[in-house]
Design a protein around this motif. Structure first.
Motif, short mmCIF file in Angstrom:
data_model
loop_
_atom_site.label_atom_id
_atom_site.label_comp_id
_atom_site.label_asym_id
_atom_site.label_seq_id
_atom_site.Cartn_x
_atom_site.Cartn_y
_atom_site.Cartn_z
N ASN A 33 28.46 45.77 33.67
CA ASN A 33 29.42 46.52 34.50
C ASN A 33 30.79 46.67 33.86
N ASP A 34 31.08 45.88 32.83
CA ASP A 34 32.35 46.02 32.12
C ASP A 34 32.22 46.92 30.90
N ALA A 35 31.02 47.46 30.66
CA ALA A 35 30.75 48.34 29.52
C ALA A 35 31.14 47.69 28.20
N ILE A 36 30.77 46.43 28.04
CA ILE A 36 31.06 45.69 26.81
C ILE A 36 29.73 45.41 26.10
N ASP A 37 29.67 45.78 24.83
CA ASP A 37 28.51 45.51 23.99
C ASP A 37 29.06 45.21 22.60
N SER A 38 28.87 43.98 22.14
CA SER A 38 29.44 43.58 20.85
C SER A 38 28.91 44.42 19.70
N ASP A 39 27.74 45.03 19.85
CA ASP A 39 27.22 45.90 18.80
C ASP A 39 27.99 47.22 18.71
N GLU A 40 28.81 47.51 19.71
CA GLU A 40 29.61 48.73 19.68
C GLU A 40 31.05 48.45 19.28
N ILE B 93 39.86 45.80 26.21
CA ILE B 93 40.16 45.46 27.60
C ILE B 93 39.62 44.08 27.99
N ALA B 94 38.65 43.55 27.24
CA ALA B 94 37.99 42.28 27.60
C ALA B 94 38.98 41.12 27.80
N PRO B 95 39.95 40.91 26.91
CA PRO B 95 40.87 39.79 27.14
C PRO B 95 41.64 39.92 28.46
N PHE B 96 42.02 41.12 28.81
CA PHE B 96 42.75 41.33 30.07
C PHE B 96 41.85 41.06 31.27
N LYS B 97 40.59 41.48 31.18
CA LYS B 97 39.65 41.20 32.27
C LYS B 97 39.43 39.70 32.41
N ASN B 98 39.36 39.00 31.29
CA ASN B 98 39.19 37.54 31.33
C ASN B 98 40.38 36.87 32.01
N ILE B 99 41.58 37.33 31.70
CA ILE B 99 42.77 36.76 32.35
C ILE B 99 42.72 37.03 33.86
N LEU B 100 42.37 38.25 34.24
CA LEU B 100 42.28 38.58 35.67
C LEU B 100 41.21 37.75 36.37
N ASN B 101 40.08 37.51 35.69
CA ASN B 101 39.02 36.68 36.28
C ASN B 101 39.50 35.26 36.52
N GLU B 102 40.26 34.71 35.56
CA GLU B 102 40.80 33.36 35.75
C GLU B 102 41.84 33.34 36.87
N MET B 103 42.70 34.34 36.91
CA MET B 103 43.71 34.42 37.96
C MET B 103 43.07 34.54 39.34
N LEU C 16 31.94 40.11 32.91
CA LEU C 16 32.55 38.95 32.25
C LEU C 16 32.75 37.77 33.19
N SER C 17 33.01 38.02 34.47
CA SER C 17 33.25 36.92 35.41
C SER C 17 32.00 36.09 35.64
N ARG C 18 30.81 36.66 35.43
CA ARG C 18 29.58 35.88 35.58
C ARG C 18 29.43 34.88 34.44
N LEU C 19 29.91 35.24 33.24
CA LEU C 19 29.90 34.29 32.13
C LEU C 19 30.83 33.13 32.46
N GLY C 20 32.03 33.44 32.96
CA GLY C 20 32.95 32.38 33.33
C GLY C 20 34.29 32.94 33.75
N ARG C 21 35.10 32.06 34.33
CA ARG C 21 36.44 32.44 34.79
C ARG C 21 37.51 31.58 34.11
N ASP C 22 37.22 31.09 32.94
CA ASP C 22 38.19 30.35 32.14
C ASP C 22 38.48 31.22 30.92
N TYR C 23 39.68 31.80 30.90
CA TYR C 23 40.07 32.78 29.89
C TYR C 23 39.82 32.28 28.46
N VAL C 24 40.26 31.07 28.16
CA VAL C 24 40.15 30.54 26.80
C VAL C 24 38.68 30.34 26.42
#
Length: 180
Positions: free
Chosen positions: A117-124, A129-139, A88-96
């Motif tokens: 690496n975050d095991a995220i696939d929208s088809d699944e 956990i994604a919102p929390f990872k996004n917050i941590l990436n911004e922090m 997720l951090s490669r997409l961006g580090r701005d949570y919103v």
């Protein structure tokens, strides 16, 4: 963060981003490693029609990046059916903004989103956990920025140069931290 159609036809966008280069004249090592990882994962998932979108040397704290803007343009004209990133951090580090892309924009455009690496696939389905990872990436981005500013202030207060000497000057042979 769910796409509407699992059997889409279109390219899989392999998006790579790195904030700072690693000092090479050509593509950075990290970008090369991201490309290898993403192409291998795409192949394993049967996603063979791929295209790289790369932003080497661009911050993740905003989305005004040429490779990302090209990706959005290609999504808008219907060329892209999936977006794959290392994490997720490669997409961006701005949570919103990241949340807007993964939860609204990609699904509205029928684009599958995969963060390897975050095991995220929208088809699944939704990733809790994604919102929390996004917050941590911004922090992380905010924290590293504070540390760099603090380091520069400390070096400046100790009369150490914060950049290369101006044209016509050279570093002191006795003290590499001072200019001549």
């Amino acid at each position: 963060m769910q796409s509407k159609n699992k059997n889409q036809i279109g390219i899989t966008a392999l998006y790579c981003r790195l904030s700072r280069d690693d000092g090479t004249e050509s593509e950075s090592n990290s970008i090369g490693n991201q490309k290898k990882l993403l192409s291998q994962k795409a192949k394993e998932m049967g996603l063979t029609d791929t295209k790289y979108y790369v932003d080497d040397g661009y911050t993740g704290t905003n989305f005004n990046r040429p490779g990302f803007q090209q990706l959005i343009d290609d999504i808008e004209i219907g060329l892209v059916s999936a977006v794959m990133v290392k994490d997720l951090s490669r997409l961006g580090r701005d949570y919103v903004s990241v949340g807007n892309y993964t939860d609204s924009y990609f699904p509205e455009h029928n684009v599958r989103f995969i963060a390897v690496n975050d095991a995220i696939d929208s088809d699944e389905g939704e990733s809790e956990i994604a919102p929390f990872k996004n917050i941590l990436n911004e922090m992380y981005a905010r924290d590293i920025s504070k540390k760099i500013r603090s380091s520069h202030r400390l070096r400046g207060s100790m009369a150490e140069p914060l950049s290369q000497p101006p044209y016509g000057y050279m570093k002191s042979p006795e003290n590499k931290k001072m200019d001549n």
